[in-house]
Design an enzyme around this catalytic site. Structure first.
Site, PDB file in Angstrom:
ATOM      1  N   ASP A   1       0.824  -1.197   0.000  1.00 31.19           N
ATOM      2  CA  ASP A   1       0.000   0.000   0.000  1.00 31.19           C
ATOM      3  C   ASP A   1       0.871   1.266   0.000  1.00 31.19           C
ATOM      4  O   ASP A   1       1.859   1.336   0.736  1.00 31.19           O
ATOM      5  CB  ASP A   1      -0.859  -0.045   1.278  1.00 31.19           C
ATOM      6  CG  ASP A   1      -1.983   0.958   1.271  1.00 31.19           C
ATOM      7  OD1 ASP A   1      -2.867   0.860   0.413  1.00 31.19           O
ATOM      8  OD2 ASP A   1      -1.977   1.859   2.145  1.00 31.19           O
TER       9      ASP A   1
ATOM     10  N   GLU B   1       2.005  -0.157  -4.874  1.00 39.82           N
ATOM     11  CA  GLU B   1       0.978   0.799  -5.299  1.00 39.82           C
ATOM     12  C   GLU B   1       1.637   2.169  -5.433  1.00 39.82           C
ATOM     13  O   GLU B   1       2.161   2.703  -4.450  1.00 39.82           O
ATOM     14  CB  GLU B   1      -0.160   0.883  -4.276  1.00 39.82           C
ATOM     15  CG  GLU B   1      -1.279   1.795  -4.770  1.00 39.82           C
ATOM     16  CD  GLU B   1      -2.129   2.401  -3.667  1.00 39.82           C
ATOM     17  OE1 GLU B   1      -3.252   2.816  -3.957  1.00 39.82           O
ATOM     18  OE2 GLU B   1      -1.666   2.480  -2.505  1.00 39.82           O
TER      19      GLU B   1
END
Ligand code: GLC
Length: 534
Positions: free
Chosen positions: A201, A264
């Site tokens: 993330d 990401e």
């Protein structure tokens, strides 16, 4: 062709676990639900499932606020349920990739409880604490991605803590070696349990400017725009020293065989590709979101494909993403007809494709009124269209009540069209979007040139994009009509002969001969296998 790894040959499929399949009637999906649907995923033909966070969490940001990195939230099951999922997935040759959220924890994590307990606490420096500015306000101008300042004042200790997202998501201090060591152990914990890799993330957020200088204003946005867009995030993200941190993560990943590290990253192409690492010691796959933001025109797509393809470093592996849990659904962005062409594009480009659950049946954004919103971004900055609930609604399995997703009350409403747009209906219709996805995926598997061949643009004339995928063994031509009007007699390079392998229009005859030119119906794409040359 050089030997490729599973994450280069394969296709990733993102499951948003709250919305995939519920088995305990609480209206929220769970791990046993994912396990119950593994055969569907095998039949679809995907290779790896990335599951959004399933760890214990107060769910302020629906699992992206982790309170314990080595457990399972009871809402989703427990570690035994997780082990069963891994075992049954592996028995079907499916890989399982977890969502690793290292930039921030939940404010309910025991580390943060200790950190905020006092300035002297040994874990104080695990998070980012700063003194107030001289006027008592926040230490700098950094904004939260979900609106408002990214700093929250803690009256007990007289300092502010930094949170790039909600104030319930304090950022960890990755400059602290103890933090890094603790997080490395988290990766080892899951890999020892059989996990095949991680989607990391907001990996480009991990390091911040050491001097906490202000972000410059973004001249393209102003008052009335979402707070985060009003500044360029040049000091708060994408710092040069983040790459050493990622190389360490990669080192831990490489302690185990055959695992993958996906990052990401929302950055322009030239910045994005630095996340492969200078010597490829970074992420295996820095997520490429170009298709999510691209306007749907042949010249524009051709340009971004060429730019990206050229920017991927030697030895780095490209990838393409069409949708995820933070972005409007592809069928809503470009329309149902064009979503078929988008599927063909995703599955014929050079690079690992990532699909988002439900896109294979053309699920659309489900309108959710601000007063019914769950997503904290919509709640914090209402009415700007920022909410992400519409793309997170329950999977539409069949026409039974609640679409076969739950026997309880679904946590988000179902799409109004679920009785007609669902997996069961589309499995019966070879011409459905699901039918097309299955054929495209099977074709990608049967024709290695589609995952391993080179990419060469042929034309991007008007609304038609034509490209080649080539290898020593095979050559495939892909022609996509992005317009709602027919395109007749599109000229192909001299000597182009072949036969149609697949069209987005199911009634186009397979094996149809193609010689020198091609006609396409509105929003039609075709894949043509070219005759061997010479
Ligand atoms: C990532 C996630 C998003 C989340 C945010 C904060 O962008 O995809 O859903 O809200 O990080 O963790």
């Amino acid at each position: 062709m050089a030997q490729t790894q599973w994450w280069q040959r394969g296709i990733f499929y993102q499951v948003y676990p709250r919305s995939f399949q519920d088995t305990n009637d609480d209206g929220i999906g769970d791990l046993d639900g994912i396990r119950a649907r593994l055969d569907y995923l095998v039949a679809l033909g995907i290779d790896a499932v990335w599951i959004s966070p399933i760890f214990p969490s107060p769910m302020a940001d629906f699992g992206y606020d982790v309170a314990d990195y080595c457990g399972i939230d009871p809402m989703f099951g427990d570690l035994e349920a997780f082990d069963r999922l891994i075992e049954e997935a592996h028995a079907r040759r499916l890989k399982i990739v977890l969502d690793f959220v290292p930039n921030h924890t939940s404010d309910q994590h025991s580390w943060f409880a200790e950190s905020r307990a006092s300035r002297e606490n040994p874990r104080r420096d695990w998070y980012i604490w700063r003194d107030p500015a001289p006027d008592g306000g926040p230490p700098n101008n950094w904004m939260s991605n979900f609106g408002g300042p990214a700093w929250t004042y803690d009256p007990a200790s007289g300092q502010y803590y930094y949170h790039a997202f909600l104030n319930q998501q304090p950022d960890l201090n990755w400059r602290n070696p103890q933090v890094r060591a603790a997080m490395h152990d988290v990766l080892r914990f899951w890999m020892a349990r059989g996990v095949d890799g991680f989607r990391v993330d907001v990996i480009w957020h991990l390091m911040k400017d050491a001097d906490f200088r202000d972000n410059p204003p973004n001249p393209e946005y102003g008052p009335g725009d979402p707070d985060i867009r009003r500044f360029l995030q040049t000091r708060s993200t994408d710092q040069p020293d983040v790459h050493a941190i990622i190389a360490e993560l990669r080192g831990v990943i490489d302690e185990y065989e055959d695992r993958v590290l996906i990052g990401e990253i929302y950055l322009p192409i030239d910045r994005l590709v630095t996340y492969y690492g200078e010597n490829l010691e970074g992420a295996h796959l820095p997520f490429n979101f170009q298709l999510i933001h691209a306007s749907w025109s042949a010249p524009r797509l051709a340009e971004l494909i060429a730019d990206y393809d050229a920017a991927v470093p030697e030895g780095g592996w490209p990838n393409w993403v069409l949708g995820n849990h933070d972005q409007p659904r592809i069928a809503s962005r470009i329309g149902a007809r064009r979503a078929r062409v988008a599927a063909m594009l995703l599955l014929t480009l050079r690079g690992t494709p990532t699909m988002y659950y439900g896109d294979e049946i053309g699920m659309e954004n489900v309108p959710i009124a601000t007063e019914d919103a769950h997503d904290p971004w919509e709640k914090n900055e209402p009415g700007l269209g920022l909410g992400r609930d519409p793309e997170r609604t329950p999977m539409q399995w069949d026409a039974s009540p609640n679409a076969g997703f739950t026997n309880g009350r679904p946590w988000l409403p179902l799409a109004a069209d679920f009785t007609t747009r669902n997996v069961a209906v589309q499995l019966e219709q070879p011409a459905s979007l699901l039918g097309l996805y299955r054929e495209l995926i099977a074709l990608r598997r049967d024709h290695p040139v589609l995952h391993a061949g080179t990419y060469r643009k042929i034309t991007a004339l008007g609304d038609v994009l034509v490209f080649l995928r080539e290898s020593a063994e095979e050559c495939v031509l892909v022609a996509l009509n992005l317009a709602g009007t027919a395109q007749d007699d599109i000229p192909l390079p001299p000597g182009t002969y072949g036969r149609v392998l697949l069209s987005t229009e199911s009634d186009r005859p397979r094996q149809e001969r193609v010689e020198g030119h091609l006609s396409l119906r509105p929003n039609e794409g075709v894949i043509v296998s070219l005759d061997a040359r010479g």
